[in-house]
Design an enzyme around this catalytic site. Sequence first.
Site, PDB file in Angstrom:
ATOM      1  N   HIS A  54     102.164  58.198  34.136  1.00 55.21           N
ATOM      2  CA  HIS A  54     102.262  58.992  32.911  1.00 55.21           C
ATOM      3  C   HIS A  54     103.702  59.465  32.801  1.00 55.21           C
ATOM      4  O   HIS A  54     104.340  59.776  33.812  1.00 55.21           O
ATOM      5  CB  HIS A  54     101.354  60.226  32.958  1.00 55.21           C
ATOM      6  CG  HIS A  54      99.904  59.914  33.060  1.00 55.21           C
ATOM      7  ND1 HIS A  54      99.189  59.364  32.025  1.00 55.21           N
ATOM      8  CD2 HIS A  54      99.031  60.088  34.079  1.00 55.21           C
ATOM      9  CE1 HIS A  54      97.932  59.221  32.404  1.00 55.21           C
ATOM     10  NE2 HIS A  54      97.802  59.640  33.643  1.00 55.21           N
ATOM     11  N   TYR A 140     105.442  61.511  44.164  1.00 57.27           N
ATOM     12  CA  TYR A 140     105.969  60.691  43.070  1.00 57.27           C
ATOM     13  C   TYR A 140     105.785  61.392  41.731  1.00 57.27           C
ATOM     14  O   TYR A 140     105.126  60.887  40.821  1.00 57.27           O
ATOM     15  CB  TYR A 140     105.275  59.327  43.074  1.00 57.27           C
ATOM     16  CG  TYR A 140     105.232  58.701  44.438  1.00 57.27           C
ATOM     17  CD1 TYR A 140     106.404  58.307  45.083  1.00 57.27           C
ATOM     18  CD2 TYR A 140     104.029  58.544  45.119  1.00 57.27           C
ATOM     19  CE1 TYR A 140     106.372  57.761  46.356  1.00 57.27           C
ATOM     20  CE2 TYR A 140     103.987  57.992  46.385  1.00 57.27           C
ATOM     21  CZ  TYR A 140     105.156  57.604  46.997  1.00 57.27           C
ATOM     22  OH  TYR A 140     105.121  57.067  48.259  1.00 57.27           O
TER      23      TYR A 140
END
Length: 159
Positions: A54, A140
């Site tokens: 995303h 991440y």
Amino acid sequence: YISGGSFFFTVNLANRSSRLLTENIDLLRTAVRQVKQAHAFRIDAWVVLPEHLHAIWTLPFGDRDYSTRWRVIKGNFARALPVGERISVSRQRKSERGIWQRRFWEHTLKDQADFNAHFDYLHYNPVKHGWVKQVGDWPYSSFHRCVSVPILAFTVVCR
């Protein structure tokens, strides 16, 4: 398409049980960096999970072409990987790799509340999918970069 707008994206791998993105995070980062150099945009927030990602981007004023950026990021990442994935007949006919889903999902962010909701959703996604117990535990994610910088206005975000 809104010129100079902010957008929320979901981009998926073709194989949703893969861990290709996190296992090759440096290749993905390189692909993004190459595109940012050629086609400027601001990354407001980002999270990479093993099989999807995303992002929230803001494009420069006068620019509304996020599709080219995604096409080049996906292509650069795929070309950096060794060939070996399962490739469908339809992809073979078009000489495509089988790394990414062909499309991506985009949402134009309308206002500060919309931005905030997607910003929170993005960073919470690794917890939602059971990868970690707390948002800050996922490596991440732009959460680490953004955690100490308050979002004061729709156009002023962590950098």
